[in-house]
Every structure is written in C-alpha cells, then in structure tokens.
Design an enzyme around this catalytic site. Structure first.
Site, PDB file in Angstrom:
ATOM      1  N   ASN A 149       2.328   4.539  -5.918  1.00 43.49           N
ATOM      2  CA  ASN A 149       2.962   3.218  -5.931  1.00 43.49           C
ATOM      3  C   ASN A 149       3.962   3.036  -7.064  1.00 43.49           C
ATOM      4  OD1 ASN A 149       0.045   2.896  -4.789  1.00 43.49           O
ATOM      5  ND2 ASN A 149       1.164   1.148  -3.968  1.00 43.49           N
ATOM      6  N   VAL A 174       8.354  -0.194  -8.283  1.00 43.66           N
ATOM      7  CA  VAL A 174       6.940  -0.526  -8.109  1.00 43.66           C
ATOM      8  C   VAL A 174       6.705  -0.950  -6.665  1.00 43.66           C
ATOM      9  CG1 VAL A 174       5.053  -2.045  -8.814  1.00 43.66           C
ATOM     10  CG2 VAL A 174       6.708  -1.232 -10.510  1.00 43.66           C
ATOM     11  N   CYS A 175       5.849  -0.228  -5.985  1.00 40.85           N
ATOM     12  CA  CYS A 175       5.568  -0.481  -4.570  1.00 40.85           C
ATOM     13  C   CYS A 175       4.261  -1.262  -4.463  1.00 40.85           C
ATOM     14  CB  CYS A 175       5.464   0.859  -3.843  1.00 40.85           C
ATOM     15  SG  CYS A 175       5.427   0.724  -2.059  1.00 40.85           S
ATOM     16  N   LEU A 176       4.377  -2.561  -4.177  1.00 38.13           N
ATOM     17  CA  LEU A 176       3.197  -3.425  -4.130  1.00 38.13           C
ATOM     18  C   LEU A 176       3.467  -4.577  -3.174  1.00 38.13           C
ATOM     19  CD1 LEU A 176       0.375  -3.786  -5.563  1.00 38.13           C
ATOM     20  CD2 LEU A 176       1.532  -5.391  -7.087  1.00 38.13           C
TER      21      LEU A 176
END
Length: 257
Positions: A94, A101-103
């Site tokens: 992530n 930022v992968c969220l």
C-alpha cells in the site's frame, strides 16, 4: 475560483475549511494513540506531518514511518492528500516507493462506499489509525490485491519471507532517518533510536539465528533456534547489521555531544 481565493480558506478563521481543520487538530490532540505523533503548523494549517511507530508483533516494529498530509481547499468534501516518506523503498503493497499511499479511506483505492472517505464522518485520526492497523500490520503480504490469507499452506511461507524482506527495508529506513531526519522531527528521531537501538539490534540477531520469527522478538536472549531462516534473509541481515550498529552508535554519540 482563483488560486488566491483557494488559499484564503486556510487563513480565514470564519471559513468552513478553517473551522474543520481546527476541529481535526482538537480530535488529534485528545485522541492520538501513544505510538502516533503529529506536528501541525499555525502558519500553514493546510499541512500536517505525522510519524507512526511500528507496532510490536509486526515486521515494522520499532521503525519510524513518516507521512505528510495536505488538506484540499474544499476539505472535508475530499480527503487530504497523503505522501509517505519512502526513501525510494517499497516496504508495503500500500506504500509505493514514490510516496503514493493506497488506502480506500483516502479514496486512493476502490472499495465499498462505507470504506471510502465520508465528508461528514471521516477524520485524519481515522486515516492515521488505518495506516497503522491496516497497512503497517502483522502480515502485509496479504495487503496485495488478490492475496487472501489461508488458514495454512505455502502462502504462509511466502508471507513469512515477505516479512523478512520488509524488516530489512525497515532497517534501511532507520539508517536513512538517522542521517536525514524529517524537519521538525530531528530530536524525536534521535531520541527514539537512542532508546530502541539495543532492542532492534537484539531482534536482528534473534531473527538471523532463528530464535524468533520476524516481528515477534520478545526480548529473550536464550530462546531456542526453532525458526527456519532462508539463506537470502540471513545474508541480507548479516550485511545490514554492522551498518545499522554503526548508525545507532553515531546517533548516540551525536546526542551526547
């Protein structure tokens, strides 16, 4: 809307954006976990810097992970933009090596609507806690899309190997932070690694010798060697260890100087 007017919302105490950010500050001041620290800037309320201390029981333990938040001019209609200080390393599916930022809570990953940013209910605190609990977790291997954690089997071995890689990258991040601490966190970085250096080095030895699974060092100096250690992990950590030790010693010397 002109760029100037967009910026005005962060200076005008009567604007909805200004009021919402002040509310965020109060929430953070009263509710931050002990392992998350935040720096806000009165002259630039649209910016915020946070550091998360890696939790015990994860391959991130005792590491420091920095994130910069930037509030958009229509906040909270849209979530803050978040950048991770990666130092060119990708130690989580992530957290990209370019800082992305992968969220889902930040609307940077598709998910059910209930998991996405909610302008009326979502907060920076929720984002920080999600980063700590959902991203910097015990088995980050399964954060990769399509990788579902099984009850047992070969994928658990893959997860364990990935944890070893992650811990090595975390150690590299520690060394980088000692030499290049983020602005306004210089003393924090120095103090943290002065306090935790011996534990981190002892954990490294335990992992190399197979006396503990990565992330689960409990401080015991006499645990039996029961964990299989890959040749690759052992070689990586044995090469890293002396450099990490030198960095910690240099950090301690600079603190006492």
């Amino acid at each position: 809307m002109s760029a100037g007017k967009k910026g005005d919302c962060f200076k005008n105490a009567g604007s909805n954006v200004y009021k919402k950010i002040m509310q965020e500050w109060r929430i953070l001041e009263n509710n931050l976990p002990e392992s998350i620290f935040v720096r806000v800037y009165e002259g630039r309320i649209d910016l915020l810097r946070a550091v998360i201390i890696g939790a015990q029981g994860t391959p991130y333990h005792d590491g420091l992970f920095f994130f910069d938040f930037a509030f958009p001019s229509d906040y909270p209609n849209n979530p803050p933009l978040v950048h991770y200080h990666s130092h060119g390393l990708e130690l989580n599916p992530n957290l990209y090596d370019n800082g992305y930022v992968c969220l889902s809570l930040l609307n940077t990953w598709s998910a059910e609507e209930t998991e996405m940013w909610n302008p009326t209910g979502s907060t920076v605190l929720q984002a920080l806690v999600s980063l700590q609990a959902l991203v910097l977790n015990e088995k980050p291997y399964y954060n990769e899309p399509g990788y579902e954690e099984p009850s047992s089997g070969d994928w658990d071995l893959d997860s364990a190997e990935y944890n070893g890689e992650v811990f090595g990258l975390s150690c590299k991040t520690m060394m980088f932070l000692i030499d290049n601490p983020p602005k306004n966190f210089e003393a924090f970085v120095k103090d943290h690694f002065c306090e935790r250096a011996n534990v981190i080095l002892a954990a490294c030895r335990a992992y190399i010798e197979g006396r503990a699974r990565v992330g689960y060092y409990d401080g015991s100096p006499s645990s039996p060697c029961t964990v299989d250690v890959s040749r690759e992990f052992k070689g990586t950590m044995e090469a890293l260890y002396p450099n990490l030790e030198v960095a910690f010693n240099r950090n301690a010397a600079s603190k006492s100087a």
